[in-house]
Design a protein around this motif. Structure first.
Motif, PDB file in Angstrom:
ATOM      1  N   GLY A 162      30.047  35.489  50.906  1.00  0.00           N
ATOM      2  CA  GLY A 162      29.925  34.039  50.961  1.00  0.00           C
ATOM      3  C   GLY A 162      30.018  33.526  52.380  1.00  0.00           C
ATOM      4  N   PRO A 163      30.158  32.217  52.546  1.00  0.00           N
ATOM      5  CA  PRO A 163      30.185  31.609  53.878  1.00  0.00           C
ATOM      6  C   PRO A 163      31.448  31.971  54.650  1.00  0.00           C
ATOM      7  CG  PRO A 163      30.659  29.968  52.205  1.00  0.00           C
ATOM      8  CD  PRO A 163      30.263  31.214  51.473  1.00  0.00           C
ATOM      9  N   GLY A 164      31.373  31.816  55.967  1.00  0.00           N
ATOM     10  CA  GLY A 164      32.480  32.202  56.826  1.00  0.00           C
ATOM     11  C   GLY A 164      33.767  31.471  56.548  1.00  0.00           C
ATOM     12  N   GLN A 165      33.668  30.219  56.080  1.00  0.00           N
ATOM     13  CA  GLN A 165      34.868  29.419  55.841  1.00  0.00           C
ATOM     14  C   GLN A 165      35.472  29.664  54.464  1.00  0.00           C
ATOM     15  OE1 GLN A 165      31.797  28.316  56.074  1.00  0.00           O
ATOM     16  NE2 GLN A 165      31.372  26.537  54.776  1.00  0.00           N
ATOM     17  N   TRP A 166      34.900  30.580  53.681  1.00  0.00           N
ATOM     18  CA  TRP A 166      35.362  30.762  52.311  1.00  0.00           C
ATOM     19  C   TRP A 166      36.823  31.197  52.258  1.00  0.00           C
ATOM     20  CZ3 TRP A 166      37.242  33.424  48.164  1.00  0.00           C
ATOM     21  CH2 TRP A 166      36.898  32.950  46.897  1.00  0.00           C
ATOM     22  N   SER A 167      37.190  32.140  53.116  1.00  0.00           N
ATOM     23  CA  SER A 167      38.573  32.645  53.083  1.00  0.00           C
ATOM     24  C   SER A 167      39.589  31.545  53.351  1.00  0.00           C
ATOM     25  CB  SER A 167      38.750  33.768  54.107  1.00  0.00           C
ATOM     26  OG  SER A 167      38.090  34.937  53.684  1.00  0.00           O
ATOM     27  N   SER A 168      39.319  30.711  54.354  1.00  0.00           N
ATOM     28  CA  SER A 168      40.277  29.667  54.706  1.00  0.00           C
ATOM     29  C   SER A 168      40.366  28.593  53.633  1.00  0.00           C
ATOM     30  CB  SER A 168      39.918  29.039  56.057  1.00  0.00           C
ATOM     31  OG  SER A 168      38.638  28.417  56.005  1.00  0.00           O
ATOM     32  N   ARG A 169      39.283  28.377  52.903  1.00  0.00           N
ATOM     33  CA  ARG A 169      39.276  27.319  51.894  1.00  0.00           C
ATOM     34  C   ARG A 169      39.739  27.796  50.520  1.00  0.00           C
ATOM     35  NH1 ARG A 169      33.610  23.963  52.884  1.00  0.00           N
ATOM     36  NH2 ARG A 169      34.126  23.164  54.958  1.00  0.00           N
ATOM     37  N   TRP A 170      39.351  29.025  50.125  1.00  0.00           N
ATOM     38  CA  TRP A 170      39.485  29.389  48.722  1.00  0.00           C
ATOM     39  C   TRP A 170      40.253  30.676  48.459  1.00  0.00           C
ATOM     40  CZ3 TRP A 170      38.618  25.229  46.315  1.00  0.00           C
ATOM     41  CH2 TRP A 170      37.606  24.351  46.714  1.00  0.00           C
ATOM     42  N   LYS A 171      40.512  31.506  49.466  1.00  0.00           N
ATOM     43  CA  LYS A 171      41.182  32.784  49.232  1.00  0.00           C
ATOM     44  C   LYS A 171      42.541  32.596  48.557  1.00  0.00           C
ATOM     45  CE  LYS A 171      42.867  36.877  51.689  1.00  0.00           C
ATOM     46  NZ  LYS A 171      42.993  37.539  53.027  1.00  0.00           N
ATOM     47  N   ASP A 172      43.356  31.699  49.080  1.00  0.00           N
ATOM     48  CA  ASP A 172      44.684  31.471  48.499  1.00  0.00           C
ATOM     49  C   ASP A 172      44.597  30.766  47.149  1.00  0.00           C
ATOM     50  OD1 ASP A 172      45.813  32.666  50.702  1.00  0.00           O
ATOM     51  OD2 ASP A 172      46.273  30.772  51.722  1.00  0.00           O
ATOM     52  N   LYS A 173      43.609  29.869  47.014  1.00  0.00           N
ATOM     53  CA  LYS A 173      43.476  29.098  45.771  1.00  0.00           C
ATOM     54  C   LYS A 173      43.078  29.999  44.608  1.00  0.00           C
ATOM     55  CE  LYS A 173      43.215  24.894  43.859  1.00  0.00           C
ATOM     56  NZ  LYS A 173      44.344  23.948  43.810  1.00  0.00           N
ATOM     57  N   ILE A 174      42.129  30.896  44.835  1.00  0.00           N
ATOM     58  CA  ILE A 174      41.683  31.744  43.735  1.00  0.00           C
ATOM     59  C   ILE A 174      42.763  32.760  43.366  1.00  0.00           C
ATOM     60  CG2 ILE A 174      40.511  33.550  45.095  1.00  0.00           C
ATOM     61  CD1 ILE A 174      38.247  33.428  42.992  1.00  0.00           C
ATOM     62  N   LYS A 175      43.572  33.148  44.338  1.00  0.00           N
ATOM     63  CA  LYS A 175      44.704  34.036  44.036  1.00  0.00           C
ATOM     64  C   LYS A 175      45.751  33.306  43.188  1.00  0.00           C
ATOM     65  CE  LYS A 175      48.375  36.767  46.189  1.00  0.00           C
ATOM     66  NZ  LYS A 175      48.997  37.216  47.472  1.00  0.00           N
ATOM     67  N   ALA A 176      46.057  32.075  43.558  1.00  0.00           N
ATOM     68  CA  ALA A 176      47.079  31.317  42.834  1.00  0.00           C
ATOM     69  C   ALA A 176      46.640  30.982  41.408  1.00  0.00           C
ATOM     70  CB  ALA A 176      47.411  30.040  43.593  1.00  0.00           C
ATOM     71  N   LEU A 177      45.378  30.577  41.240  1.00  0.00           N
ATOM     72  CA  LEU A 177      44.910  30.147  39.926  1.00  0.00           C
ATOM     73  C   LEU A 177      44.536  31.307  39.015  1.00  0.00           C
ATOM     74  CD1 LEU A 177      42.641  27.032  40.561  1.00  0.00           C
ATOM     75  CD2 LEU A 177      44.846  27.076  39.404  1.00  0.00           C
ATOM     76  N   TYR A 178      43.911  32.343  39.596  1.00  0.00           N
ATOM     77  CA  TYR A 178      43.313  33.393  38.769  1.00  0.00           C
ATOM     78  C   TYR A 178      43.840  34.794  39.069  1.00  0.00           C
ATOM     79  CZ  TYR A 178      39.859  29.802  37.570  1.00  0.00           C
ATOM     80  OH  TYR A 178      39.237  28.664  37.121  1.00  0.00           O
ATOM     81  N   GLY A 179      44.761  34.918  40.027  1.00  0.00           N
ATOM     82  CA  GLY A 179      45.260  36.243  40.388  1.00  0.00           C
ATOM     83  C   GLY A 179      44.208  37.129  41.010  1.00  0.00           C
ATOM     84  N   CYS A 180      43.214  36.527  41.641  1.00  0.00           N
ATOM     85  CA  CYS A 180      42.075  37.259  42.199  1.00  0.00           C
ATOM     86  C   CYS A 180      42.289  37.549  43.682  1.00  0.00           C
ATOM     87  CB  CYS A 180      40.796  36.449  42.005  1.00  0.00           C
ATOM     88  SG  CYS A 180      39.344  37.154  42.822  1.00  0.00           S
TER      89      CYS A 180
END
Length: 289
Positions: A162-180
């Motif tokens: 995905g885009p370069g900013q994906w980690s800063s925007r969504w990495k922590d969120k997807i881990k918190a919500l979905y354990g991903c």
């Protein structure tokens, strides 16, 4: 998102120089000035809005792309050098309220209406959205991965693109919500051909694309349901300088929004980017029903 082809057409239509040059106060007496960004979808929507307003009796309607950043758009609407622009509900809400936690279409739209400063209004939002999606190939979908929750336990074995900013925007969120937690996060591009090629070849198994991207169906990719609403809604919504449209003109744009679905917007994008059709012709056919 369809950027390169759009820029060529935009400058052919708009000419060179400042896209807002020559604009005065919009509204029933000074004419209606519609802005669009340097994205093909935005231009298409601007032309559809313009055609609808003309059909509603507006005598002086101008489309002036490209406008620029949201900061530029907001200033232009404040001084009424623009009358209306097509925008996206989630991004617009986050511009006016960076701390919002709203995610669903109804929540985002309701908060957006409350958070808009004086001098602005949003008209009815469309069912159509152009938002981030996580997509997978048919093999992974056939193995039972249909939702983000299905994806979560498998992420440790999967490579994401995905885009370069994906980690800063969504990495922590997807881990918190979905354990991903993905095995690897690769920077490809922003919903473009590099991401598509990586998913198609199997270099990545999960990718971030956009909901109106024709490449999803064309390649047999499967969008996953965001069952806990990680990504905020991004419904198409007209952002208007208050007082620049008559009631009949407001009603005309509301009718456009009511008719605009994600599937229909995806098809419009195909006609513009893949089939290279004139955006004015596409808009005319859309408004003819």
């Amino acid at each position: 998102m369809k950027r390169l082809a759009a820029i060529v057409v935009l400058f052919l239509l708009a000419g060179c120089g400042n896209p807002l040059a020559g604009g005065g106060e919009g509204g029933p007496s000074g004419g209606i000035i519609i802005g669009a960004s340097d994205v093909g979808e935005s231009l298409l929507l601007a032309e559809i809005y313009a055609g609808a307003l003309r059909k509603a009796g507006a005598a002086n309607v101008t489309v002036r792309p490209p406008v620029g950043s949201r900061e530029v758009v907001v200033k232009a609407l404040q001084d009424k050098s623009l009358s209306v622009v097509p925008d996206y509900s989630g991004n617009l809400l986050r511009y006016f309220d960076k701390d919002t936690s709203a995610t669903t279409s109804q929540e985002v739209y309701a908060q957006l209406r409350r958070k808009l400063p004086p001098g602005f209004e949003v008209l009815d939002q469309a069912p159509a959205e152009d938002k981030d999606l996580l997509v997978v190939g048919p093999r992974l979908a056939a193995a039972g991965v249909k939702t983000f929750s299905d994806l979560g336990p498998r992420c440790r074995d999967l490579v994401f693109g995905g885009p370069g900013q994906w980690s800063s925007r969504w990495k922590d969120k997807i881990k918190a919500l979905y354990g991903c937690e993905f095995k690897e996060i690769r920077t490809t591009d922003t919903g473009g051909p590099v991401t598509v090629a990586a998913l198609k070849s199997g270099d990545v198994q999960v990718a971030d694309l956009f909901s109106t991207s024709a490449t999803i169906a064309a390649n047999g990719f499967v969008p996953l349901a965001d069952d806990k609403h990680m990504f905020p809604a991004q419904n198409i919504v007209p952002l208007v300088a208050r007082g620049t449209l008559s009631p009949a003109e407001v009603a005309a744009l509301n009718r456009v929004s009511a008719a605009l679905t994600t599937e229909r917007l995806t098809r419009l994008n195909v006609e513009f980017t893949a089939e290279k059709r004139n955006p004015l012709d596409i808009a005319e056919e859309f408004l003819a029903g």
